[in-house]
Design a protein around this motif. Sequence first.
Motif, PDB file in Angstrom:
ATOM      1  N   ASP A  14       0.804  -1.222   0.000  1.00  0.00           N
ATOM      2  CA  ASP A  14       0.000   0.000   0.000  1.00  0.00           C
ATOM      3  C   ASP A  14       0.840   1.276   0.000  1.00  0.00           C
ATOM      4  N   GLY A  43     -14.543   3.184   4.522  1.00  0.00           N
ATOM      5  CA  GLY A  43     -14.799   1.950   5.256  1.00  0.00           C
ATOM      6  C   GLY A  43     -13.734   0.899   5.065  1.00  0.00           C
ATOM      7  N   GLY A  44     -12.497   1.323   5.111  1.00  0.00           N
ATOM      8  CA  GLY A  44     -11.410   0.349   5.068  1.00  0.00           C
ATOM      9  C   GLY A  44     -10.857   0.119   3.679  1.00  0.00           C
ATOM     10  N   VAL A  45     -11.468   0.709   2.705  1.00  0.00           N
ATOM     11  CA  VAL A  45     -10.986   0.544   1.344  1.00  0.00           C
ATOM     12  C   VAL A  45      -9.773   1.447   1.123  1.00  0.00           C
ATOM     13  N   VAL A  46      -8.902   1.028   0.265  1.00  0.00           N
ATOM     14  CA  VAL A  46      -7.721   1.826  -0.012  1.00  0.00           C
ATOM     15  C   VAL A  46      -7.884   2.508  -1.352  1.00  0.00           C
ATOM     16  N   PRO A  47      -8.370   3.738  -1.350  1.00  0.00           N
ATOM     17  CA  PRO A  47      -8.715   4.343  -2.627  1.00  0.00           C
ATOM     18  C   PRO A  47      -7.508   4.685  -3.496  1.00  0.00           C
ATOM     19  N   LEU A  49      -4.695   3.183  -3.693  1.00  0.00           N
ATOM     20  CA  LEU A  49      -3.754   2.100  -3.956  1.00  0.00           C
ATOM     21  C   LEU A  49      -3.618   1.884  -5.450  1.00  0.00           C
ATOM     22  N   GLY A 163      -0.666  -7.607   8.882  1.00  0.00           N
ATOM     23  CA  GLY A 163      -1.869  -7.854   8.096  1.00  0.00           C
ATOM     24  C   GLY A 163      -1.665  -8.959   7.081  1.00  0.00           C
ATOM     25  N   GLY A 189      -3.228 -10.039  11.917  1.00  0.00           N
ATOM     26  CA  GLY A 189      -3.660  -8.668  11.654  1.00  0.00           C
ATOM     27  C   GLY A 189      -4.948  -8.630  10.855  1.00  0.00           C
ATOM     28  N   GLU A 190      -5.043  -9.563   9.924  1.00  0.00           N
ATOM     29  CA  GLU A 190      -6.235  -9.646   9.102  1.00  0.00           C
ATOM     30  C   GLU A 190      -7.443 -10.044   9.943  1.00  0.00           C
ATOM     31  N   ASP A 193      -8.661  -7.079  11.674  1.00  0.00           N
ATOM     32  CA  ASP A 193      -9.318  -6.186  10.737  1.00  0.00           C
ATOM     33  C   ASP A 193     -10.729  -6.669  10.408  1.00  0.00           C
ATOM     34  N   LYS A 194     -10.870  -7.980  10.252  1.00  0.00           N
ATOM     35  CA  LYS A 194     -12.179  -8.516   9.879  1.00  0.00           C
ATOM     36  C   LYS A 194     -13.162  -8.445  11.039  1.00  0.00           C
ATOM     37  N   ARG A 197     -14.416  -4.958  11.115  1.00  0.00           N
ATOM     38  CA  ARG A 197     -15.415  -4.796  10.056  1.00  0.00           C
ATOM     39  C   ARG A 197     -16.756  -5.363  10.492  1.00  0.00           C
ATOM     40  N   LEU A 198     -16.703  -6.572  11.079  1.00  0.00           N
ATOM     41  CA  LEU A 198     -17.920  -7.248  11.522  1.00  0.00           C
ATOM     42  C   LEU A 198     -18.681  -6.395  12.531  1.00  0.00           C
TER      43      LEU A 198
END
Lengths: 384, 197
Positions: A14, A43-47, A49, A163, A189-190, A193-194, A197-198
């Motif tokens: 990233d 919301g967590g998206v990497v615009p 990238l 991650g 890490g993932e 992160d999830k 999100r949940l």
Amino acid sequence: MKLFCVLGIESSCDDTGAAVIRSDGTILGESLASQHAIHEQFGGVVPGLAKDAHEENIDRVINTALQRANMSMEDVDAIGVTVGPGLEICLRVGCNRGRELAMKYNKPFVGVHHLEAHILMARIPPVKHDNNGGEQSATYDEIVQSSGDRAMDFPFLALLVSGGHCQILKCLGIGRYAIVGGTLDDSLGEAFDKIARLLGLPVGGGGGPAVEALSLDGDPHSVALPIPMQRRKDCDFSYAGLKTSVRMAAERMCVERGVESPERLRYEDKANIAASFQHVAFRHVEIRLGRAMELVEKEDGIRTLAVVGGVAANKELRRRLNALCSDRIEPWEMLVPPPRLCTDQGAMSAWAAVERLSVGSSDLAEDQEVFARYPFSVSLNDAS
Amino acid sequence: MPLLTKSSDRLNATSERYTLNLSIPTAEDMEDVGGLLSVNSAKGDVILLDGDLGAGKTCFSRGFVRGRTGSENERVTSPTYLLSNTYPVDGGGARIYHMDLYRLSGSEGDLAPLDLDNAFADGICLVEWPSRLRRKPAERLDITLTIDSVTRSDDDGGVDDPGRLMQLVPHGARWLERLKFLESEGYFDDLLCSSVE
């Protein structure tokens, strides 16, 4: 040993980072273009990238790092660039620029393995890290004395948790690593992160810190979750099942509370879920890592642990691993780099290049390729 | 192959499109189906994998990659962070791309690092979170995974993972023929869902 300075470049995923580091571990100047600041609204998206983002940033980041170090390319003694593993297209942006500079200015070149760079951050001599431009000067004698000193010596055991990665490695020397265990599915890490999100947590600062902060207000024993892979007595990890267990527990709680989705649960409920998840996720680490420690202590007499990667910034993890080390009959020494050196940035590549050059290892700039897949070492099972 | 629910009927012919609905009881079964679909896969094959968090997308992919590479112990980990994991097959003659687009917004520039045109044309692609795609390849297999709330174990506090439902929708002749072949040869017999009574 004579001091030298390395320009490091990192663009494997990233972020685009560059740093100039002196061979005694002093970071002379660094710069990082990160998309993290703009995550939250998406919301967590990497615009940003994109290859374009790296290309836009690479020169600016390199020039800024040089400026902060008060140096020009001529003053740099060598160049280190991450060449894998990572996204090929992103790696190529950094690698190509590093190669060009190395050839143009006729500098030694090191193609850096990203995971080795993460691990080697644990060896960077302490204290003198924050020196962005401001002259925080050690006297020449101190520098000469400290050059060559490393925060920890080989061999040691490393827990790499981020991650993208989740591994336990036996570190024997520069370029000599054996995988003791790794994740079968998701990384630690993932998983954080999830879960963020949940639960619909704000993930602007990353899902991990959001879950960590929320956990402080929850009871880690309030939600029963199974510790992964209880029956497998090896050093591998698995977080996919835990993720599913958390989701199911959250959904049961939704039914009890009469709310539609986990995002709508009350703060207390979310905090309990977060704390319980974090507890079990770390319990899993303690069990697998504890077993690995047992193994390498017996086989190799290793009694030092490096904790590296982005999740090493988690205070609860550090506290628990510290206890894991100090509670042993023969206590282990544990070393965690400062949090900002645990995530992807240019100083990693620069320091890894210092380490490689210190043992006389470098690469040919003109031949350097990038590797999306970059096998690190053989697993212990394959090796034996 | 695993045994499971009594299966009676096979396809739901909604709007003439051939569709397979499978019920997948365990993670091992999910890997088996992945392995089954990997047989004879070739450059240009694209599978789009849709489904919620924890629905089994990576599990399916693990079976596919292990089946196609022939290495049973190949570590197939989640591509969420790294965006794309690649696995060489046929002695390096081709590659499987296991991608996850979740973290991407779907804008042209955002998808650029994945070099999708090249991957779709020249690789064997497994794509998680395909709703981010701007254009889907005309020839492809759409798979949708959902968590089967019906088979959920009802003993309270039990943490048994419920089964999964898998819907397969082929686009283009190649996938249609392959699915029909696998179905007619009975490979899915234990897994086919009974259609609505």
